[in-house]
Design a protein around this motif. Structure first.
Motif, PDB file in Angstrom:
ATOM      1  N   SER A  53       0.833  -1.214   0.000  1.00 50.12           N
ATOM      2  CA  SER A  53       0.000   0.000   0.000  1.00 50.12           C
ATOM      3  C   SER A  53       0.856   1.247   0.000  1.00 50.12           C
ATOM      4  O   SER A  53       0.371   2.337   0.288  1.00 50.12           O
ATOM      5  CB  SER A  53      -0.933  -0.011   1.218  1.00 50.12           C
ATOM      6  N   ASP A 150       0.029   5.906   5.335  1.00 46.15           N
ATOM      7  CA  ASP A 150       0.229   5.854   6.786  1.00 46.15           C
ATOM      8  C   ASP A 150       0.338   4.450   7.352  1.00 46.15           C
ATOM      9  O   ASP A 150       0.479   4.286   8.568  1.00 46.15           O
ATOM     10  CB  ASP A 150      -0.879   6.636   7.502  1.00 46.15           C
ATOM     11  N   LYS A 151       0.309   3.415   6.534  1.00 46.14           N
ATOM     12  CA  LYS A 151       0.448   2.039   7.017  1.00 46.14           C
ATOM     13  C   LYS A 151       1.855   1.535   6.728  1.00 46.14           C
ATOM     14  O   LYS A 151       2.334   1.599   5.602  1.00 46.14           O
ATOM     15  CB  LYS A 151      -0.569   1.110   6.345  1.00 46.14           C
ATOM     16  N   ASN A 152       2.538   1.036   7.764  1.00 50.18           N
ATOM     17  CA  ASN A 152       3.883   0.468   7.632  1.00 50.18           C
ATOM     18  C   ASN A 152       4.854   1.450   6.962  1.00 50.18           C
ATOM     19  O   ASN A 152       5.678   1.065   6.136  1.00 50.18           O
ATOM     20  CB  ASN A 152       3.835  -0.841   6.821  1.00 50.18           C
ATOM     21  N   ARG A 180      -8.797  -2.643   2.818  1.00 48.84           N
ATOM     22  CA  ARG A 180      -8.703  -1.828   4.032  1.00 48.84           C
ATOM     23  C   ARG A 180      -8.539  -0.364   3.669  1.00 48.84           C
ATOM     24  O   ARG A 180      -8.055  -0.012   2.598  1.00 48.84           O
ATOM     25  CB  ARG A 180      -7.537  -2.278   4.909  1.00 48.84           C
ATOM     26  N   LEU A 182      -6.955   3.386   4.035  1.00 48.11           N
ATOM     27  CA  LEU A 182      -5.609   3.905   4.218  1.00 48.11           C
ATOM     28  C   LEU A 182      -5.642   5.425   4.295  1.00 48.11           C
ATOM     29  O   LEU A 182      -6.479   6.068   3.650  1.00 48.11           O
ATOM     30  CB  LEU A 182      -4.708   3.499   3.047  1.00 48.11           C
TER      31      LEU A 182
END
Length: 200
Positions: A53, A150-152, A180, A182
């Motif tokens: 992502s 903002d993920k990982n 999901r 994000l």
């Protein structure tokens, strides 16, 4: 059982021990991208499209699309850099593209940086981003903006922060990928002219 199985294993004398394998050095050169680099660029980017992502794109980019983007960016005089190994294969790339799409934003760019998966964690990301910052400064760019998923994204946020980018905003649940929601983290860096250079 044989008696030898109960004997402690003896170490070979140092001269008889097999040599420790030596990892090849991680060598690279950063230079302006060329049309011949674009197949590598496409491969690097499409890996992230399909597996992460980091980018919100969901469809792989074609070589034709990359040629069009390369022409657009370079015709504007904006940096498009690649890091290549001694064999000439691109290990990563970084580019600056127009921010906002309106004339008044002409001194502001959005930066993008992607590395081949096997080239991460070796200092290449920092070297590429440093080179991109300097190339933007040389091109008369005043502001750089990085929009990071903002993920990982701790490593990417940390890298940008170490090079003087500051967080200027967050947006939540603006993208939807892999089932999901994000958000994004926006970071910005102001570029100062080197002394002795006229304003653009």
């Amino acid at each position: 059982m044989l008696e030898e199985e109960y004997q402690p294993r003896r170490r070979l004398p140092r001269a008889l021990q097999p040599p420790t394998p030596v990892e090849p050095s991680f060598a690279f050169e950063i230079r302006p991208a060329r049309p011949t680099d674009l197949p590598y660029v496409r491969e690097i980017y499409n890996h992230y499209v399909a597996n992460s992502s980091v980018t919100f794109d969901e469809d792989a980019m074609t070589l034709v699309e990359w040629r069009r983007k390369f022409a657009f960016v370079t015709n504007l005089g904006m940096p498009f850099l690649v890091a290549v190994n001694p064999s000439g294969e691109a290990l990563g790339y970084a580019l600056a593209s127009p921010w906002g799409g309106k004339a008044a934003y002409r001194y502001t760019v959005e930066s993008s940086i992607y590395l081949r998966a096997a080239s991460t964690g070796k200092g290449l990301g920092r070297a590429l981003l440093e080179a991109l910052v300097e190339s933007c400064r040389e091109a008369g760019i005043r502001e750089m903006v990085a929009v990071i998923a903002d993920k990982n994204a701790d490593a990417s946020i940390g890298l940008h922060a170490r090079l003087g980018f500051t967080e200027v905003g967050r947006m939540g649940r603006v993208g939807f990928k892999f089932g999901r929601w994000l958000g994004t983290v926006t970071m910005q860096k102001s570029l100062r002219r080197r002394r002795g250079r006229p304003a653009r």
